[in-house]
Design an enzyme around this catalytic site. Structure first.
Site, mmCIF file in Angstrom:
data_model
loop_
_atom_site.group_PDB
_atom_site.id
_atom_site.type_symbol
_atom_site.label_atom_id
_atom_site.label_comp_id
_atom_site.label_asym_id
_atom_site.label_seq_id
_atom_site.Cartn_x
_atom_site.Cartn_y
_atom_site.Cartn_z
ATOM 1 C CG ASN A 162 -0.398 -0.236 2.494
ATOM 2 O OD1 ASN A 162 0.633 -0.892 2.615
ATOM 3 N ND2 ASN A 162 -1.001 0.312 3.529
ATOM 4 C CD GLU A 260 0.994 -1.127 10.978
ATOM 5 O OE1 GLU A 260 -0.161 -1.503 11.287
ATOM 6 O OE2 GLU A 260 1.257 -0.482 9.976
ATOM 7 C CB CYS A 294 -2.579 -0.066 8.630
ATOM 8 S SG CYS A 294 -1.231 1.089 8.839
ATOM 9 C CD GLU A 466 7.947 -0.382 12.136
ATOM 10 O OE1 GLU A 466 9.098 0.032 12.383
ATOM 11 O OE2 GLU A 466 7.713 -1.283 11.335
HETATM 12 P P1 NAP Z 1 -0.248 -10.008 3.285
HETATM 13 O O1 NAP Z 1 -0.598 -11.259 2.557
HETATM 14 O O2 NAP Z 1 -0.210 -10.041 4.745
HETATM 15 O O3 NAP Z 1 1.154 -9.529 2.678
HETATM 16 C C1 NAP Z 1 2.035 -8.618 3.318
HETATM 17 C C2 NAP Z 1 3.470 -9.040 3.010
HETATM 18 O O4 NAP Z 1 3.705 -10.337 3.561
HETATM 19 C C3 NAP Z 1 3.768 -9.156 1.523
HETATM 20 O O5 NAP Z 1 5.120 -8.827 1.293
HETATM 21 C C4 NAP Z 1 3.559 -10.635 1.275
HETATM 22 O O6 NAP Z 1 4.199 -11.092 0.120
HETATM 23 C C5 NAP Z 1 4.152 -11.226 2.528
HETATM 24 N N1 NAP Z 1 3.693 -12.567 2.864
HETATM 25 C C6 NAP Z 1 2.551 -13.189 2.487
HETATM 26 N N2 NAP Z 1 2.509 -14.436 2.991
HETATM 27 C C7 NAP Z 1 3.643 -14.619 3.700
HETATM 28 C C8 NAP Z 1 4.183 -15.691 4.463
HETATM 29 N N3 NAP Z 1 3.524 -16.846 4.600
HETATM 30 N N4 NAP Z 1 5.366 -15.521 5.060
HETATM 31 C C9 NAP Z 1 6.042 -14.369 4.944
HETATM 32 N N5 NAP Z 1 5.590 -13.314 4.230
HETATM 33 C C10 NAP Z 1 4.403 -13.435 3.620
HETATM 34 O O7 NAP Z 1 -1.193 -8.865 2.856
HETATM 35 P P2 NAP Z 1 -1.908 -8.760 1.446
HETATM 36 O O8 NAP Z 1 -2.329 -10.075 0.931
HETATM 37 O O9 NAP Z 1 -1.038 -7.993 0.580
HETATM 38 O O10 NAP Z 1 -3.197 -7.942 1.856
HETATM 39 C C11 NAP Z 1 -4.259 -8.625 2.488
HETATM 40 C C12 NAP Z 1 -4.791 -7.795 3.606
HETATM 41 O O11 NAP Z 1 -3.750 -7.370 4.486
HETATM 42 C C13 NAP Z 1 -5.431 -6.498 3.185
HETATM 43 O O12 NAP Z 1 -6.745 -6.665 2.782
HETATM 44 C C14 NAP Z 1 -5.324 -5.685 4.442
HETATM 45 O O13 NAP Z 1 -6.370 -5.993 5.309
HETATM 46 C C15 NAP Z 1 -4.058 -6.148 5.065
HETATM 47 N N6 NAP Z 1 -2.979 -5.196 4.835
HETATM 48 C C16 NAP Z 1 -2.614 -4.413 5.870
HETATM 49 C C17 NAP Z 1 -1.604 -3.498 5.687
HETATM 50 C C18 NAP Z 1 -1.156 -2.612 6.771
HETATM 51 O O14 NAP Z 1 -0.560 -1.567 6.511
HETATM 52 N N7 NAP Z 1 -1.346 -2.984 8.018
HETATM 53 C C19 NAP Z 1 -0.987 -3.382 4.454
HETATM 54 C C20 NAP Z 1 -1.369 -4.222 3.418
HETATM 55 C C21 NAP Z 1 -2.358 -5.140 3.636
HETATM 56 P P3 NAP Z 1 3.460 -11.133 -1.313
HETATM 57 O O15 NAP Z 1 2.362 -10.128 -1.282
HETATM 58 O O16 NAP Z 1 4.546 -10.787 -2.257
HETATM 59 O O17 NAP Z 1 2.976 -12.510 -1.494
#
Ligand code: NAP
Ligand code: MG
Length: 495
Positions: A162, A260, A294, A466
């Site tokens: 994001n 986070e 977030c 952070e």
């Molecule tokens: P996510 O799956 O949690 O991904 C965040 C990061 O973690 C990405 O770099 C992702 O890599 C990596 N990741 C995924 N699975 C992992 C694993 N098993 N082990 C280690 N790293 C792993 O988040 P998303 O799928 O992008 O988004 C899904 C939801 O997360 C959103 O709808 C939102 O609710 C939440 N989100 C929250 C924030 C925040 O700022 N708190 C930011 C983004 C998303 P890849 O994406 O390259 O696979």
């Protein structure tokens, strides 16, 4: 030309983004790479290396090799390098903004703000390189006791899509200031600027191996980073589900984490507030970055006496927003589909749709992952749309009668990231700010949370902090040293 891994047809040249390991761009050891998707057009995105455990191992080993020299560099030199990274970010601002826009589709001004924010992290922490020091502790005259704040060593950083360069800088700058070495795994969909940041760090004179980037999928490169035995601390920003799975792996390794994990933050508007400004800020709170923040204010709690009037003002302001200009698309196809699915969920739950709930019809937005800003009323806090982080421009409005009721609704959430309070009553400000279970409280503003201010969650929003001076405590571990100044009997109990 057709990319074998995706079958995406590529007619125009695409950016080739490779890992940054030991001070240079390198392809995956397996040779794998994949072309992503441009969220603004649905066309091809960058061609990104897909790392595996082997690439992670190469990066972690490079980091280990560089760790001691980085720790022993004069602090003034470390500061100069960090400051220079900030300077180079500002020098290349336009280029970095362009890269971020191509990955995320966000409008120029928000991309600029994000990249400038990345520079600020390096500038702020460049001034704090001497801070993770220690104390002298007065115990007995025959002992000299002191503490040292030491780096962990190799810190793994996993970031979401994001605010890509901003979140990479948010972790990298304090981690490096505290003398750690880092391996960053950005979201596969938004790899461009994190790699560019590592390249600039090398140009600024950071020794090879101190700042590494491994690209690829979370399930492959990300999990390999978490599992790598030489990682000593992990910082993760993203979903609760992935945070939990990382936590399980970390438990086996006793790996310290900063998590986070997002929010479902309540923005509480009392009847005595400056309602015009509150309405404007309530809109900004849920539409900034298309709601992919977030700390979005996505539950609007409105005192019943002003409910209808206030909702009208919020809806009017929302309908004046221009999709594609005031905010961009959802950044990933998955996220786009997730947000669309919540429109169906809201309908099924019986919420009243007052604006949005669909995608824009303009030709220019046709193929991108855009949705209209969306507001639901008649929402009960038990509905899924009030409990789950949608991570899109979607607002739910919940009425309340009393201060106690507002606090109870705000706290009836798994999350605890932000609480917003709108009132002119100072006593109420203090009472509500204390009562809300959240890491941040914004009063009569929806803050953009400065680099100087600690940031983090309570409850399922995560732990650790952070930003600010506080972040340095989360990138260091404490050691105490007890020196006898002459033979004497220990007087304390043994731990
Ligand atoms: P996510 O799956 O949690 O991904 C965040 C990061 O973690 C990405 O770099 C992702 O890599 C990596 N990741 C995924 N699975 C992992 C694993 N098993 N082990 C280690 N790293 C792993 O988040 P998303 O799928 O992008 O988004 C899904 C939801 O997360 C959103 O709808 C939102 O609710 C939440 N989100 C929250 C924030 C925040 O700022 N708190 C930011 C983004 C998303 P890849 O994406 O390259 O696979
Ligand atoms: Mg994911």
């Amino acid at each position: 030309m057709t990319d074998a891994l995706t079958s995406v047809r590529i007619d125009a040249p695409v950016d080739e983004i490779r890992h940054w390991i030991n001070g240079r761009a390198v392809p995956s050891l397996s040779g794998a790479h994949r072309v992503g998707t441009d969220p603004a057009t649905g066309g091809p995105g960058a061609d990104v290396a897909l790392g595996t455990a082997d690439d992670v191992d190469a990066a972690v080993r490079a980091a280990c090799d560089a760790a001691w020299a980085w720790r022993k560099i004069a602090s003034a030199d470390r500061a100069r390098i960090l400051w220079d990274i900030g300077r180079l970010i500002r020098r290349d601002l336009d280029e970095l903004v362009g890269l971020e826009i191509r990955d995320t589709g966000k409008p120029l001004e928000s991309a600029r703000a994000e990249v400038r924010g990345a520079a600020e992290y390096f500038e702020f922490y460049a001034g704090l390189v001497n801070l993770p020091a220690g104390d002298i502790i007065d115990v007995v005259p025959t002992q000299h006791v002191y503490t040292l704040r030491e780096p962990y060593g190799v810190v793994g950083v996993i970031t979401p899509w994001n605010l890509p360069i901003n979140q990479a800088a948010r972790a990298a700058a304090p981690a490096l200031a505290a003398s750690n070495v880092i391996v960053v795994k950005p979201a596969e969909t938004t790899s461009r600027t994190t790699t560019a940041l590592a390249r600039l760090a090398t140009e600024a004179g950071i020794p090879d191996g101190v700042f590494n980037v491994v690209l690829g999928k979370g399930s492959e490169a990300g999990s390999a980073l978490v599992e790598h035995p030489l990682i000593r601390k992990l910082v993760f920003t993203g979903s609760v589900a992935v945070g939990q799975s990382i936590g399980r792996v970390a438990a086996d390794r006793i790996l310290p984490l900063t998590l986070e994990l997002g929010g479902k933050s309540a923005n509480i508007v009392f009847e005595d507030a400056d309602l015009d400004f509150a309405a404007t800020e309530a809109v900004r709170a849920f539409t900034t970055n298309a709601g992919q923040v977030c700390s979005s204010g996505t539950r609007l709690l409105v005192q019943r006496s002003i409910h209808d009037e206030f909702v009208r003002a919020v809806v009017d302001a929302t309908e004046r927003l221009r999709v594609g200009e005031d905010f961009g698309p959802l950044i990933t196809r998955d996220q786009y589909e997730t947000v669309l699915s919540y429109f169906d969920i809201a309908q099924g739950e019986g919420a009243t749709l007052v604006t949005g709930g669909d995608r824009p019809t303009a030709d220019t937005l046709e193929d991108g992952f855009y949705v209209n800003p969306t507001i639901y009323t008649q929402v009960d806090n038990s509905m899924r749309i009030a409990r789950e982080e949608i991570f899109g421009p979607v607002l739910v409005v919940i009425p309340f009668d009393t201060e106690d009721e507002a606090i109870a609704i705000a706290n009836d959430s798994d999350f605890g990231l932000v609480g917003g309070v709108w009132t002119e009553d100072l006593s109420r400000t203090l009472r509500v700010s204390e009562a809300i279970e959240a890491g941040q409280i914004y009063v009569n503003t929806w803050s953009t949370a400065a680099v100087q201010t600690p940031f983090g969650g309570q409850k399922a929003s995560g732990y650790g902090r952070e930003k600010g001076i506080e972040a340095l405590n989360h990138y260091t571990q404490l050691k105490s040293v007890t020196i006898s100044l002459g033979p004497s009997r220990a007087v304390q109990a043994v731990e």
